[in-house]
Design a protein around this motif. Sequence first.
Motif, PDB file in Angstrom:
ATOM      1  N   PRO A 150       0.809  -1.229   0.000  1.00  0.00           N
ATOM      2  CA  PRO A 150       0.000   0.000   0.000  1.00  0.00           C
ATOM      3  C   PRO A 150       0.844   1.283   0.000  1.00  0.00           C
ATOM      4  N   GLU A 151       1.884   1.314   0.826  1.00  0.00           N
ATOM      5  CA  GLU A 151       2.724   2.510   0.914  1.00  0.00           C
ATOM      6  C   GLU A 151       3.598   2.676  -0.330  1.00  0.00           C
ATOM      7  N   VAL A 152       4.237   1.600  -0.764  1.00  0.00           N
ATOM      8  CA  VAL A 152       5.155   1.681  -1.902  1.00  0.00           C
ATOM      9  C   VAL A 152       4.408   2.047  -3.185  1.00  0.00           C
ATOM     10  N   LEU A 153       3.275   1.406  -3.428  1.00  0.00           N
ATOM     11  CA  LEU A 153       2.529   1.687  -4.653  1.00  0.00           C
ATOM     12  C   LEU A 153       1.981   3.113  -4.647  1.00  0.00           C
ATOM     13  N   ALA A 154       1.466   3.564  -3.517  1.00  0.00           N
ATOM     14  CA  ALA A 154       0.967   4.943  -3.422  1.00  0.00           C
ATOM     15  C   ALA A 154       2.093   5.940  -3.677  1.00  0.00           C
ATOM     16  N   ARG A 155       3.265   5.685  -3.116  1.00  0.00           N
ATOM     17  CA  ARG A 155       4.399   6.598  -3.318  1.00  0.00           C
ATOM     18  C   ARG A 155       4.784   6.686  -4.786  1.00  0.00           C
ATOM     19  N   ILE A 156       4.866   5.542  -5.467  1.00  0.00           N
ATOM     20  CA  ILE A 156       5.230   5.527  -6.889  1.00  0.00           C
ATOM     21  C   ILE A 156       4.205   6.320  -7.706  1.00  0.00           C
ATOM     22  N   ILE A 157       2.930   6.112  -7.423  1.00  0.00           N
ATOM     23  CA  ILE A 157       1.867   6.811  -8.157  1.00  0.00           C
ATOM     24  C   ILE A 157       1.965   8.317  -7.931  1.00  0.00           C
ATOM     25  N   LEU A 158       2.104   8.730  -6.670  1.00  0.00           N
ATOM     26  CA  LEU A 158       2.145  10.164  -6.359  1.00  0.00           C
ATOM     27  C   LEU A 158       3.423  10.838  -6.850  1.00  0.00           C
ATOM     28  N   GLU A 159       4.530  10.104  -6.908  1.00  0.00           N
ATOM     29  CA  GLU A 159       5.756  10.672  -7.483  1.00  0.00           C
ATOM     30  C   GLU A 159       5.579  10.911  -8.973  1.00  0.00           C
ATOM     31  N   ALA A 160       4.851  10.038  -9.644  1.00  0.00           N
ATOM     32  CA  ALA A 160       4.594  10.215 -11.078  1.00  0.00           C
ATOM     33  C   ALA A 160       3.584  11.332 -11.321  1.00  0.00           C
ATOM     34  N   ASN A 161       2.561  11.397 -10.449  1.00  0.00           N
ATOM     35  CA  ASN A 161       1.511  12.401 -10.629  1.00  0.00           C
ATOM     36  C   ASN A 161       0.873  12.705  -9.271  1.00  0.00           C
ATOM     37  N   PRO A 162       1.274  13.831  -8.644  1.00  0.00           N
ATOM     38  CA  PRO A 162       0.749  14.165  -7.311  1.00  0.00           C
ATOM     39  C   PRO A 162      -0.741  14.516  -7.290  1.00  0.00           C
ATOM     40  N   ASN A 163      -1.386  14.579  -8.443  1.00  0.00           N
ATOM     41  CA  ASN A 163      -2.811  14.900  -8.503  1.00  0.00           C
ATOM     42  C   ASN A 163      -3.718  13.701  -8.246  1.00  0.00           C
ATOM     43  N   TYR A 164      -3.142  12.504  -8.125  1.00  0.00           N
ATOM     44  CA  TYR A 164      -3.963  11.323  -7.856  1.00  0.00           C
ATOM     45  C   TYR A 164      -4.561  11.374  -6.461  1.00  0.00           C
ATOM     46  N   LYS A 165      -5.812  10.983  -6.369  1.00  0.00           N
ATOM     47  CA  LYS A 165      -6.498  10.735  -5.090  1.00  0.00           C
ATOM     48  C   LYS A 165      -6.478   9.217  -4.920  1.00  0.00           C
ATOM     49  N   ILE A 166      -5.983   8.733  -3.785  1.00  0.00           N
ATOM     50  CA  ILE A 166      -5.794   7.294  -3.571  1.00  0.00           C
ATOM     51  C   ILE A 166      -6.616   6.828  -2.377  1.00  0.00           C
ATOM     52  N   VAL A 167      -7.285   5.700  -2.566  1.00  0.00           N
ATOM     53  CA  VAL A 167      -8.052   5.068  -1.498  1.00  0.00           C
ATOM     54  C   VAL A 167      -7.604   3.612  -1.420  1.00  0.00           C
ATOM     55  N   GLN A 168      -7.323   3.151  -0.202  1.00  0.00           N
ATOM     56  CA  GLN A 168      -6.940   1.755   0.028  1.00  0.00           C
ATOM     57  C   GLN A 168      -8.135   1.037   0.650  1.00  0.00           C
ATOM     58  N   LYS A 169      -8.619  -0.026  -0.011  1.00  0.00           N
ATOM     59  CA  LYS A 169      -9.764  -0.788   0.501  1.00  0.00           C
ATOM     60  C   LYS A 169      -9.561  -2.260   0.203  1.00  0.00           C
ATOM     61  N   ARG A 170      -9.841  -3.106   1.159  1.00  0.00           N
ATOM     62  CA  ARG A 170      -9.863  -4.552   0.965  1.00  0.00           C
ATOM     63  C   ARG A 170      -8.701  -5.074   0.114  1.00  0.00           C
TER      64      ARG A 170
END
Length: 179
Positions: A150-170
């Motif tokens: 969850p942390e690593v994937l969110a970091r990679i996404i936000l480094e590529a594009n900080p405009n992403y809104k991320i939700v972690q579920k199930r």
Amino acid sequence: IDVTVKKNDIVIDAGAWIGDFSAYAAFKGAKVYAFEPCKNTIEYLKKTEELNQNIQIIEKGLGDKNCKSYLSNNNSNSVSNKITENSVDSEVIEIITLDDFVTENNIEKIDFIKADIEGYERYMLLGATEVLKKLCPKLAICTYHFPDDPEVLARIILEANPNYKIVQKRKKLYAMVKS
């Protein structure tokens, strides 16, 4: 956030397996690029492709570099085949970055990426930084393969594009850029 497949979406199904998600997306009216490197599974995926319009099979894995690698074959459970460094009980597969696939095929939009690729999701995202930055697809990414997913994937996404809104579920990460 609305992370759903819509009619006329261009969808990347990373780890298409036998094509269950690909069939769902095609049914919704999307064009699907179904990435599946496992030779045994591709035979089933081809049947799914025959029964559904708008699915194109790409017999490759997605990663952070273009290369050949090994895919371990779990004959009792094809869902858990993994990219590995070990050539024992493995098949040689081709890996491509999503950025290069998009460029080579002149794809101008990607609306949705689903990825369940047995722990290789982080490498797929690293190979898709331009896609994330410029095309801003909605994301549905599995996060149960490694404890830090969850942390690593969110970091990679936000480094590529900080405009992403991320939700972690199930045990899945959902993300989108609100327009």
